[in-house]
Write a protein that holds these residues in place. Sequence first.
Motif, PDB file in Angstrom:
ATOM      1  N   ARG A  76       0.870  -1.163   0.000  1.00 39.01           N
ATOM      2  CA  ARG A  76       0.000   0.000   0.000  1.00 39.01           C
ATOM      3  C   ARG A  76       0.913   1.221   0.000  1.00 39.01           C
ATOM      4  NH1 ARG A  76      -3.986  -0.955   4.905  1.00 39.01           N
ATOM      5  NH2 ARG A  76      -2.200  -2.090   5.729  1.00 39.01           N
ATOM      6  N   ALA A  78       1.148   5.501   0.766  1.00 41.78           N
ATOM      7  CA  ALA A  78       0.587   6.748   1.278  1.00 41.78           C
ATOM      8  C   ALA A  78       1.481   7.880   0.793  1.00 41.78           C
ATOM      9  CB  ALA A  78       0.536   6.728   2.801  1.00 41.78           C
ATOM     10  N   SER A 100      -8.616   7.290  -5.318  1.00 43.86           N
ATOM     11  CA  SER A 100      -7.565   6.564  -4.596  1.00 43.86           C
ATOM     12  C   SER A 100      -7.881   6.511  -3.108  1.00 43.86           C
ATOM     13  CB  SER A 100      -6.213   7.232  -4.812  1.00 43.86           C
ATOM     14  OG  SER A 100      -5.815   7.133  -6.159  1.00 43.86           O
ATOM     15  N   ASN A 101      -8.284   7.631  -2.547  1.00 40.12           N
ATOM     16  CA  ASN A 101      -8.558   7.696  -1.117  1.00 40.12           C
ATOM     17  C   ASN A 101      -9.779   6.879  -0.702  1.00 40.12           C
ATOM     18  OD1 ASN A 101      -6.324   9.193  -0.486  1.00 40.12           O
ATOM     19  ND2 ASN A 101      -7.389  11.149  -0.483  1.00 40.12           N
ATOM     20  N   LYS A 104      -8.159   1.029  -0.864  1.00 31.22           N
ATOM     21  CA  LYS A 104      -7.331   0.505   0.222  1.00 31.22           C
ATOM     22  C   LYS A 104      -5.847   0.415  -0.135  1.00 31.22           C
ATOM     23  CE  LYS A 104     -10.831  -1.775   2.765  1.00 31.22           C
ATOM     24  NZ  LYS A 104     -11.127  -0.835   3.794  1.00 31.22           N
ATOM     25  N   TRP A 107      -3.246   6.052  -0.920  1.00 28.52           N
ATOM     26  CA  TRP A 107      -3.878   7.148  -0.198  1.00 28.52           C
ATOM     27  C   TRP A 107      -3.036   8.402  -0.327  1.00 28.52           C
ATOM     28  CZ3 TRP A 107      -3.983   3.468   4.493  1.00 28.52           C
ATOM     29  CH2 TRP A 107      -5.075   2.592   4.401  1.00 28.52           C
ATOM     30  N   VAL A 109      -2.556  11.663   1.853  1.00 26.59           N
ATOM     31  CA  VAL A 109      -2.871  12.189   3.181  1.00 26.59           C
ATOM     32  C   VAL A 109      -2.001  13.399   3.474  1.00 26.59           C
ATOM     33  CG1 VAL A 109      -3.676   9.971   4.084  1.00 26.59           C
ATOM     34  CG2 VAL A 109      -1.263  10.577   4.302  1.00 26.59           C
ATOM     35  N   LEU A 115      -3.050   9.485   8.122  1.00 25.00           N
ATOM     36  CA  LEU A 115      -2.764   8.091   7.764  1.00 25.00           C
ATOM     37  C   LEU A 115      -3.218   7.161   8.881  1.00 25.00           C
ATOM     38  CD1 LEU A 115      -1.593   5.851   6.005  1.00 25.00           C
ATOM     39  CD2 LEU A 115       0.667   6.394   6.969  1.00 25.00           C
ATOM     40  N   LYS A 118      -6.857   6.551   8.697  1.00 20.28           N
ATOM     41  CA  LYS A 118      -7.218   5.614   7.618  1.00 20.28           C
ATOM     42  C   LYS A 118      -6.942   4.177   8.049  1.00 20.28           C
ATOM     43  CE  LYS A 118      -7.454   8.099   3.408  1.00 20.28           C
ATOM     44  NZ  LYS A 118      -8.815   7.694   3.108  1.00 20.28           N
TER      45      LYS A 118
END
Length: 121
Positions: A76, A78, A100-101, A104, A107, A109, A115, A118
């Motif tokens: 993932r 961020a 995107s946000n 999963k 993200w 942020v 973060l 989330k």
Amino acid sequence: MADEIYELQGVRIYEVAREGALLKSERDATDIIGAAFSERCSIVMLPVERLGHDFFHLKTRIAGEMLQKFVTYGFRVAVIGDIAEHVRASDALRDFVYESNRGKHIWFVANIAELEEKLKA
């Protein structure tokens, strides 16, 4: 400043240093993937300071290629920092960030606290 590894909400994070050369290719993503994999991290945090303006111009395909590389290898991502200026300049980027946000895997942020929220969800 060096890259950092730590846990947030029980998830191992690989935070790329804010200082250093711009990340602008799949090769840069591959190097980070190798480092994050060796540290058994599941989230890579990319600071906005390390992403050039071209990353935020979707027509360059840099963002798509880099982010897809992370997702393909099971990470993932961020992107952390203020991207408001970039979002105001591009409807396409605004839509990409929004979608995107909602997911999963990727993200955008503003800070670590966001973060963490989330990760709690």
